[in-house]
Motif scaffolding. Structure first.
Motif, PDB file in Angstrom:
ATOM      1  N   SER A 179      49.260 -20.692  15.036  1.00 23.92           N
ATOM      2  CA  SER A 179      50.502 -21.410  14.741  1.00 23.92           C
ATOM      3  C   SER A 179      51.272 -21.728  16.016  1.00 23.92           C
ATOM      4  O   SER A 179      51.966 -22.757  16.089  1.00 23.92           O
ATOM      5  N   MET A 180      51.153 -20.897  17.041  1.00 26.64           N
ATOM      6  CA  MET A 180      51.763 -21.219  18.331  1.00 26.64           C
ATOM      7  C   MET A 180      51.106 -22.467  18.920  1.00 26.64           C
ATOM      8  O   MET A 180      51.778 -23.354  19.445  1.00 26.64           O
TER       9      MET A 180
ATOM     10  N   HIS B 194      46.698 -20.133  23.823  1.00 24.65           N
ATOM     11  CA  HIS B 194      46.938 -19.542  22.504  1.00 24.65           C
ATOM     12  C   HIS B 194      45.752 -19.814  21.572  1.00 24.65           C
ATOM     13  O   HIS B 194      45.374 -18.959  20.760  1.00 24.65           O
TER      14      HIS B 194
ATOM     15  N   HIS C 258      58.287 -20.272  13.405  1.00 26.80           N
ATOM     16  CA  HIS C 258      57.052 -20.973  13.057  1.00 26.80           C
ATOM     17  C   HIS C 258      55.837 -20.067  12.844  1.00 26.80           C
ATOM     18  O   HIS C 258      54.955 -20.411  12.072  1.00 26.80           O
ATOM     19  N   SER C 259      55.775 -18.938  13.540  1.00 22.59           N
ATOM     20  CA  SER C 259      54.536 -18.149  13.530  1.00 22.59           C
ATOM     21  C   SER C 259      54.586 -16.891  12.672  1.00 22.59           C
ATOM     22  O   SER C 259      53.556 -16.454  12.164  1.00 22.59           O
TER      23      SER C 259
ATOM     24  N   PHE D 294      58.003 -17.952  17.651  1.00 22.96           N
ATOM     25  CA  PHE D 294      57.355 -16.949  16.800  1.00 22.96           C
ATOM     26  C   PHE D 294      58.182 -16.705  15.547  1.00 22.96           C
ATOM     27  O   PHE D 294      57.650 -16.665  14.435  1.00 22.96           O
TER      28      PHE D 294
ATOM     29  N   LYS E 152      49.202 -15.759  14.336  1.00 17.33           N
ATOM     30  CA  LYS E 152      50.242 -15.938  15.355  1.00 17.33           C
ATOM     31  C   LYS E 152      49.845 -16.999  16.370  1.00 17.33           C
ATOM     32  O   LYS E 152      50.590 -17.959  16.618  1.00 17.33           O
ATOM     33  N   HIS E 153      48.665 -16.851  16.962  1.00 12.33           N
ATOM     34  CA  HIS E 153      48.289 -17.731  18.069  1.00 12.33           C
ATOM     35  C   HIS E 153      47.875 -19.115  17.591  1.00 12.33           C
ATOM     36  O   HIS E 153      48.110 -20.106  18.287  1.00 12.33           O
TER      37      HIS E 153
END
Length: 365
Positions: free
Chosen positions: A240-241, A334, A207-208, A204, A237-238
């Motif tokens: 990019s995860m 995700h 990367h996120s 996170f 967020k999700h």
């Protein structure tokens, strides 16, 4: 993926690869580019980063700015900003386009900064020492230049909350990348027990956070409600995860190449495999893998757990376990959370494009 990105760029009005053009064509950066040419013939990573700006279809360097533009268009104008609709182009406010540029500049700056090599670990085939030292100086200076431009543009948005959000994202990036670099430089990095929860926290940060907070900031610029801002944050967020998990899985799911692809022992499939096997059993498996001398083994002088032939055996062990399937499930989990966040936005081409991005990174052979 390339088709999804190409179609999405048409929706937002122009290719995102042109977003940083004004900065990249400035006199200062043109001079830097001329200096970087001196590194041709060496193996300095700054060259690979520079090539990525031109040939970015594989590395997707411009993905973050594109998502910011898409989610801005998907949300549309808020009732509080109806008087400013004349400032919109293709359904996106000019301030949101500036934010997308800022996001790309920040990410690019950190990519450039990460192209600094450890002089103490260089080999003669990497290039002359003075050229590698020069490359490090250029990586620091050009990265600082890009980041300074991003911060100047951020201040010009004149929105305190947006400045706070993006500034905190820069702090998250620094913290996440510092941890990654400090671990990768340690020969004994395998002694650190990293579970999947800790892995998520680190990913996170590195990367996120930038994308999630940029998506939220785009909603703030249009004066959308706190609920819409949170949904934009959750999507960034999700998604990019999922993107990171998809990247970690490539060495284990690619079927077209018979060659062993070197992977990180701190990638998601390896960590999940470790959780299923148990920490001690996993370390024992790594230490006991023999490295038979081979003429084509280029890593014989490296620590045993970094030898290419050992990697091949560990790769097969992870494939045979539950780590890969669990990482795929986590990637799709995700992705589903990102799609759920999109349900709060009205149906549109932009929302469909955002969903297609998720589908592209959650689809596996």
């Amino acid at each position: 993926w390339s088709q999804v990105v190409s179609e999405a760029e048409k929706i937002v009005g122009y290719p995102t690869s042109f977003m940083s053009l004004r900065c990249l064509l400035s006199d200062e950066l043109s001079n830097i580019a001329m200096q970087v040419r001196k590194l041709v013939g060496t193996k300095h990573p700054l060259l690979d980063t520079a090539r990525g700006f031109v040939y970015d279809s594989r590395n997707n360097l411009q993905m973050r700015g594109l998502v910011v533009l898409l989610i801005s268009k998907a949300a549309g104008p808020s009732t509080a900003e109806l008087s400013f609709q004349h400032d919109m182009v293709s359904g996106i406010y000019s301030s949101q386009r500036s934010l997308a540029e800022i996001t790309e500049l920040i990410y690019t700056a950190f990519l450039v900064h990460r192209g600094i090599v450890n002089i103490g670990e260089l080999k003669s085939c990497d290039g002359p020492l003075k050229d590698m030292q020069f490359g490090n100086k250029m990586a620091v200076l050009s990265g600082d230049f890009l980041l300074a431009n991003a911060c100047t543009s951020l201040a010009q948005l004149q929105n305190t909350k947006v400045v706070e959000l993006i500034s905190s994202a820069i702090g998250d990036l620094v913290q996440g990348i510092y941890y990654e670099n400090s671990k990768s430089s340690e020969e004994s990095c395998l002694t650190d027990d990293i579970g999947i929860s800790r892995w998520k926290e680190q990913v996170f940060l590195s990367h996120s956070a930038l994308l999630a907070k940029s998506c939220q900031a785009a909603m703030e610029l249009a004066k959308h409600s706190a609920e819409i801002q949170d949904m934009a944050f959750q999507y960034g967020k999700h998604m990019s995860m999922s993107h990171k998990l998809h990247s970690d899985l490539q060495p284990f799911v690619r079927e077209s190449s018979s060659d062993t692809i070197v992977f990180s022992l701190n990638s998601a499939p390896a960590i999940l495999h470790q959780e299923f096997r148990g920490r001690e059993a996993w370390l024992k498996q790594i230490r006991e893998k023999p490295c038979a001398p081979r003429d084509n083994c280029a890593w014989l002088k490296r620590p045993p757990h970094r030898c290419a032939c050992v990697f091949q055996q560990l790769q097969e062990a992870i494939k045979a376990g539950k780590g890969v399937t669990s990482a795929i499930d986590l990637c799709r989990c995700h992705g589903n959370r990102a799609l759920a966040a999109l349900e709060r936005f009205p149906p549109s081409e932009a929302r469909d494009a955002l969903a297609n991005i998720v589908y592209a990174v959650t689809r596996f052979p």
